[in-house]
Design a protein around this motif. Structure first.
Motif, short mmCIF file in Angstrom:
data_model
loop_
_atom_site.label_atom_id
_atom_site.label_comp_id
_atom_site.label_asym_id
_atom_site.label_seq_id
_atom_site.Cartn_x
_atom_site.Cartn_y
_atom_site.Cartn_z
N MET A 1 0.84 -1.20 0.00
CA MET A 1 0.00 0.00 0.00
C MET A 1 0.87 1.25 0.00
SD MET A 1 -3.31 -0.87 0.39
CE MET A 1 -4.27 -2.26 0.88
N ILE B 1 -7.36 14.52 -6.44
CA ILE B 1 -7.88 13.18 -6.15
C ILE B 1 -6.75 12.18 -6.03
CG2 ILE B 1 -9.25 11.28 -7.05
CD1 ILE B 1 -11.09 13.37 -6.19
N SER C 1 -4.84 12.73 -2.95
CA SER C 1 -5.56 12.26 -1.76
C SER C 1 -5.43 10.76 -1.63
CB SER C 1 -7.04 12.64 -1.85
OG SER C 1 -7.17 14.03 -1.98
N PHE C 2 -5.64 10.05 -2.74
CA PHE C 2 -5.46 8.59 -2.71
C PHE C 2 -4.07 8.24 -2.24
CE2 PHE C 2 -8.86 5.87 -4.47
CZ PHE C 2 -9.85 6.83 -4.59
N VAL D 1 -3.65 8.77 1.48
CA VAL D 1 -4.28 7.74 2.31
C VAL D 1 -3.42 6.48 2.33
CG1 VAL D 1 -6.26 6.20 2.51
CG2 VAL D 1 -6.61 8.63 2.05
N PHE D 2 -2.92 6.08 1.16
CA PHE D 2 -2.11 4.85 1.12
C PHE D 2 -0.82 5.02 1.90
CE2 PHE D 2 -4.82 3.88 -2.59
CZ PHE D 2 -5.23 2.62 -2.21
N LEU E 1 -1.57 4.85 5.49
CA LEU E 1 -1.82 3.47 5.88
C LEU E 1 -0.51 2.77 6.21
CD1 LEU E 1 -4.31 1.12 4.13
CD2 LEU E 1 -2.09 0.26 4.88
N ASP F 1 -5.68 17.81 5.04
CA ASP F 1 -6.16 16.46 4.77
C ASP F 1 -5.62 15.46 5.77
OD1 ASP F 1 -7.72 16.96 2.45
OD2 ASP F 1 -5.86 17.34 1.35
N MET G 1 -7.02 15.59 9.35
CA MET G 1 -8.31 14.95 9.56
C MET G 1 -8.15 13.44 9.75
SD MET G 1 -11.61 15.52 7.21
CE MET G 1 -10.81 14.79 5.79
N ILE G 2 -7.35 12.85 8.89
CA ILE G 2 -7.15 11.40 8.99
C ILE G 2 -6.49 11.03 10.31
CG2 ILE G 2 -6.04 9.40 7.94
CD1 ILE G 2 -6.20 10.85 5.28
N LEU H 1 -10.35 6.73 2.66
CA LEU H 1 -10.43 7.27 1.29
C LEU H 1 -11.72 8.05 1.11
CD1 LEU H 1 -9.10 4.42 -1.01
CD2 LEU H 1 -8.16 6.70 -0.70
N VAL I 1 -11.53 11.34 2.94
CA VAL I 1 -10.64 12.35 2.38
C VAL I 1 -11.18 12.88 1.06
CG1 VAL I 1 -8.36 12.69 1.39
CG2 VAL I 1 -8.61 11.48 3.54
#
Lengths: 476, 655
Positions: free
Chosen positions: A172, A202, A205-206, A209-210, A213, A269, A272-273, B650, B653
């Motif tokens: 990931m 986009i 952002s992806f 997130v990865f 992770l 971003d 928030m995560i 995901l 976000v």
């Protein structure tokens, strides 16, 4: 094409460590089993020397080398010293345990040292590839260390789980990196920042997130924490000692390098995560820990809760917040290594001492080590004046300063819940009757190291200013 | 005062000598003999007595200026100093002599009275500690230390009432004294808080200096109404005095305090501690003089106490309780004097009363020793011939108490009655008739006790009679030594204390309230007062009281029983002490217990412990037990959780 010889000096500790680990590897080949102590001593010397080299390399300047893929800044120096010192503690605590279980082999130390090598690379990484390189070096070493006790089914299972989940997480992480590389065209963390604003949102952002992770898996933040309880419990205590302590410092560094050095502009971003991860980690870690009867498992959940705090400091996005998190990570590593060190101390051949009940009446067997354990547990619970209190309060302070009062409240409430399971162990130590009368048998070095560890938790708690200031100043 | 020692050293020595004695006798209880215990404590008190005499001479005869110094600063918080300090002037020096003298007498007496008691050393430690506390109270120069002394004497009183701690009634009595004093002390500390709020200091001198300028200050206790701040403070402080000096309705603890050994009844519950309220009000004259409301209140409370507590003395059969009710009544007289602004008369009566009431208590104790700890006067009689010294000293004490002309009680009590007559405050008329009637009542119950105990038929059993003899010298010598001031101290000092300049600069009286100033014009020396007293109403009432007592208890001993039957309603009311105890027991204690029970069951056990504490703990444990099962141990579950988490992040976000 001009080949410019890179400046090797900033990477001196790593180069030194690599050299000496290779030397130890060769030497160990020729050692008989009874003289394995030489490997142990050499490993300690190697770590001490690396720590000293890192320490002497400390400067307020930020130096980069190898085409900006290697960064030496104050944070890197301090964390490297911390990692080396913590791993020295790990080796000392592990020695008796390894001897008792007949796995006192050179591989443990050599893999451990390679892991340190990986951590140091992570700490100094200036490039996606160096981050990944360090991470894999560390992870592969740890997979092998867990599996070292080959005839133990539970250890093999733990290694297997860790390996597979770690592979997923690594995949990931790589995937995320590739996405970010795809839209920014840069692997270099410093250049990355410049490219963020123009990149496709986009995809970024992806990618983010990865990447998170991958970081969260390494740290053990909820919901990427599932491996931790099983691995902590399944691994031999000698290895749990290792994976629970120093790698968290490295994971903090990785989080800092990737998110702050590389993706500062996406702060909104990732904040928030990270808030979600932090709250979930603190809540879940503390609550589930209550139901545990196995001390290693309990510590695993407690680690998850501590990770929530480490994340909380970083997500503030302020210099002081990073400093508080760094302080927390170091303090956590000191406490964790002490806690598992106590389990290692009490264990003997055929007896793991990893259940809470095994600590019953410790005070009657050894008032001194009962006190050390109490200091460690109180510190983990965040009771003043122990070190853990200052770690918690500095992170909470930064959360409040950033306007995240509610998050700080969540932190406090979950800590109160957490205090229960720490205090339960203290209660068992002081108020219950011992299950047996076997005296504690341990060599001098582990006794000394544990005593220093416990006293340091108290003493640094009484005079915390220097260490806090060091961490805070790192980022300003 | 002395060449080589500063004044503050002398005052410290006075205070610390009994404290050291107390510590030696108390802390080293197990390591010292009884003789050592009483020697060190008596030595401590004797030293302070001698020094107190010097201090008294220094102020009364050498005319030393008021001493007001801080000895030790405890802490400074927000500009307010919390200090230990001494203020010594004529009032203090007089209190010092009275306290130390009575205390010394009681110490000596205790050797005889407590001779066979296993708690001998503990008792000495306590009474020395009491002496120290009382000194701290009277020598204080600030409200904080006053409060310390106030509470410290209360503590020792509590310990001594419950001295026989295995006796149920003693434990009940000391708990009662403790609780009733809580009520008073609650008012007292609120008053001190009020002073801190109004004056922003706790120092006497600063407060008194600023009192006039703050006379107009008001406070809104109930929204919409303005109360004079000074009145509120004075009333609150007086509530404290009501507790300590046992004024109605906070008097209920004093009769029960007789459960304690007799020496402390004399020292604490007659001569010294209970007069702390009188002393305090006298000390605070610059405040009390500003509030006529408070003075009127004091006047009325004092008058009620003086008369109605006297009535109760008539029907008591326990020798100590009769004297206890007499003490209540006399404290009422002092309080009336305070209300009438005749502070000097109050303190004067405080002093004379200290001597003759201590004498009466110690004489009662001597009787109790002779009777082998029987206290019921119905089992006594005709003791005159067995205990001559006790008899004669009791007679002196009784005559002083009822105000027989020439004895010290006469001067102080008649002055109070005359002063009240001249007062124009609301309630003064009622108070005047109450204290006047009180003279008759006092004579009646005093002589009743005297006749029943020392004259008439010998009602004790054969065994007691065989062993009946005069008490040892350690008991009788204090009696004689106390009898002397009971006779002479009044006539000797009235000219200077009441009508001279003894209290100039100590007691402040507004010109409008200055009743003693008017009385001064009619005063022509002690002899003149005696001659005038023989023809005045109080004397006639007193003779009437004596006559009635003689008729009822000597001439026709069957009459009281008949009166009791004919007036059974009144008798029952009095026998129940006007229902104060029953009211407190049922309504206040019962109500408190009820509320406590309710709060304990509902508030604490159910809501706090049950729902909030245990409830949340159980919830957490329950949640914990559920979600731990998420950790199945299956690898694919773990991986699934990771993927789910990733998808969730995901979604968050991207949207």
């Amino acid at each position: 094409m001009n080949f410019v010889t890179p400046d090797f000096m900033p990477a001196m500790p790593e180069i030194f460590l690599l050299t000496i680990v290779c030397a130890i590897l060769i030497i160990d080949l020729f050692l008989k089993d009874e003289s394995r102590g030489a490997t142990y001593m050499l490993s300690l010397i190697a770590l001490a020397a690396t720590a000293i080299l890192s320490f002497t390399g400390y400067s307020q300047e930020t130096v980069t080398t190898f085409n900006d893929s290697f960064i030496l800044d104050p944070m890197a120096s301090i964390l490297k010293v911390a990692i080396c010192v913590v791993v020295m503690g790990v080796f000392i605590y592990a020695k008796d345990y390894l001897i008792d279980r007949n796995i006192y082999k050179g591989e443990y130390f050599i893999l451990g040292l390679f892991g340190v090598m990986g951590m140091m690379v992570m700490v100094s990484a200036g490039n996606f590839l160096t981050v990944y390189l360090g991470l894999e070096l560390l992870s592969l070493s740890m997979y092998a260390m867990i599996a070292m006790q080959r005839d133990s089914a539970i250890a093999s299972e733990a290694a297997m789980k860790y390996f597979i989940l770690g592979a997923i997480a690594s995949g990931m992480l790589l995937y995320g990196m590739s996405m970010v590389y795809g839209v920014t065209g840069s692997l270099d963390l410093a250049n990355l920042n410049k490219a963020v604003s123009t990149a496709d949102r986009i995809v970024m952002s992806f990618g983010l997130v990865f990447i998170i992770l991958g970081i969260a898996f390494k740290l053990g933040a909820v919901p990427f924490h599932m491996w931790m309880p099983d691995v902590y419990q399944g691994s031999p205590t000698s290895v749990t000692l290792y994976i629970s302590s120093a790698p968290k410092i490295a994971a903090f560094a990785m989080m800092y390098r990737l998110l702050v050095d590389g993706l500062t502009d996406m702060h909104a971003d990732w904040q928030m995560i990270l808030i979600i991860l932090s709250v979930l980690s603190m809540a879940l870690g503390n609550i589930i820990a209550i139901a545990q009867t196995n001390l290693k498992r309990m510590f695993a959940y407690s680690t998850i809760a501590h990770v929530g705090f480490i994340v909380m400091g970083v997500l503030t996005g302020t210099q002081a917040g990073y400093g508080a998190s760094m302080f927390y990570a170091i303090v956590y590593a000191i406490m964790s290594v002490g806690g598992f060190g106590m389990i290692a101390l009490l264990s003997r051949a055929g007896f793991e001492a990893d259940n809470i009940d095994d600590f019953k009446g410790l005070n009657q067997k050894s008032p001194w080590f009962a006190f050390i354990m109490m200091a460690i547990l109180f510190s983990m619970a965040g009771v003043p004046p122990f070190l853990g209190f200052w770690a918690k309060i500095s992170v909470l302070q930064e959360a409040v300063n950033s306007g995240l009062v509610w998050l700080a409240i969540v932190g406090v409430v979950t800590s109160v819940i957490g205090a229960f399971y720490y205090l339960r162990v203290v209660k068992v130590i002081y108020f219950d009757k011992p299950m047996d009368n076997t005296p504690i048998k341990a060599s001098m070095d582990i006794r000394m190291a544990l005593s220093i560890n416990g006293v340091a938790i108290l003493a640094l708690g009484l005079y915390p200013t220097a260490l806090i200031a060091l961490c805070i100043n790192t980022f300003s | 005062m002395f060449e080589n020692y500063s004044d503050s050293q002398v005052y410290l020595a006075i205070v610390l000598a009994p404290l050291i004695g107390s510590i030696l006798a108390g802390v080293f209880n197990a390591y010292i003999s009884r003789a050592v215990a009483h020697t060190v404590t008596i030595a401590g008190v004797a030293i302070s007595f001698v020094l107190a005499l010097f201090v008294f001479k220094y102020f009364a005869f050498d005319g030393a200026p008021t001493y007001n110094e801080t000895v030790y600063t405890w802490l400074v918080s927000d500009g307010i100093h919390f200090e230990i300090g001494f203020m010594v002037d004529n009032l203090t020096s007089m209190m010092l002599v009275v306290v130390s003298f009575v205390s010394l007498m009681v110490h000596l007496y205790t050797i005889g009275y407590m001779h066979d008691d296993p708690g001998y050393k503990r008792f000495f430690s306590y009474i020395s500690l009491f002496t120290f506390s009382m000194y701290m109270l009277v020598m204080s120069n600030n409200f904080l230390q006053l409060f310390f002394g106030w509470e410290a004497v209360g503590l020792v009183s509590y310990l001594l009432i419950g001295f026989y701690y295995k006796k149920e009634s003693a434990i009940f009595a000391n708990l009662k004294a403790f609780l009733v004093n809580r009520v008073g002390d609650f008012g007292f500390i609120l008053g001190i808080a009020g002073i801190l709020m109004l004056f922003n200091t706790l120092d006497y001198a600063e407060v008194f200096a600023a009192a006039n300028s703050k006379a107009g200050a008001t406070i809104e206790l109930i929204p919409g109404t303005q109360w004079s701040m000074i009145t509120v403070i004075c009333l609150l402080l007086f509530v404290g005095a009501m507790g300590k000096s046992a004024q109605v309705p906070l008097h209920v603890w004093l009769p029960d305090s007789m459960e304690g050994p007799t020496p402390i009844s004399a020292l604490i519950h007659a001569a010294t501690m209970v007069t702390a309220g009188i002393f305090m009000v006298t000390r605070m004259t610059p405040l009390f003089e500003l509030s006529e409301t408070a003075l009127s209140f004091i006047l009325v409370i004092g008058a009620i106490t003086a008369l109605f507590m006297g009535f109760l003395g008539i029907i008591q059969n326990d020798i100590k309780r009769v004297v206890a009710y007499s003490t209540l009544s006399q404290l009422g007289y002092m309080t009336v004097a305070l209300g009438a602004s005749a502070y000097s008369a109050a303190v004067f009566h405080l002093m004379t009363h200290a001597f003759f009431k201590a004498l009466l208590f110690l004489a009662a104790g001597s009787v109790i020793i002779g009777m082998h700890h029987i206290q019921d006067i119905r089992k006594m009689g005709g003791l005159k011939k067995y205990m001559p010294i006790t008899y004669w000293t009791s007679l002196i004490g009784t005559l002083a108490l009822i105000g027989f002309p020439g004895l010290s009680g006469f001067f102080s009590k008649d002055s109070i009655i005359e002063a009240v007559r001249l007062s124009h405050l609301p309630g003064a008329t009622f108070a005047y008739y109450a204290v006047l009637a009180g003279v008759f009542v006092t004579a009646l119950y005093s002589l009743r006790l005297f006749f029943i105990v020392f004259h008439g038929e010998e009602r004790m059993d054969h065994h007691t009679k065989e062993h009946l003899k005069e008490s040892p010298w350690v008991v009788t010598v204090p009696l004689v030594l106390l009898a002397i001031p009971s006779v002479i101290i009044g006539g000797l000092t009235i000219s200077s204390v009441l009508y001279g300049d003894y209290f100039n600069g100590v007691v402040f009286v507004e010109e409008a309230h200055n009743v003693l100033g008017h009385l001064k014009k009619e005063f022509h020396g002690p002899m003149g007062m005696v001659l005038h007293g023989i023809t005045a109403t109080p004397f006639i009432l007193m003779l009437a009281g004596i006559a009635v007592a003689w008729l009822l208890y000597m001439k026709n001993p069957s009459v009281p029983g008949k009166i009791k039957q004919s007036f059974s309603l009144i008798y029952n009311i009095m026998d129940n002490k006007y229902g104060f105890d029953a009211f407190n027991e049922k309504v206040i204690a019962g109500g408190t217990r009820g509320i406590g029970h309710l709060l304990s069951k509902v508030g604490d056990l159910l809501i706090i412990d049950g729902i909030i504490v245990n409830g949340s703990a159980k919830t957490v444990a329950w949640v914990s037990g559920i979600i731990r099962h998420m950790q199945t141990g299956y690898l694919y579950h773990y991986a699934f959780a990771m993927i789910l988490g990733m998808i969730a992040l995901l979604v968050i976000v991207v949207y």
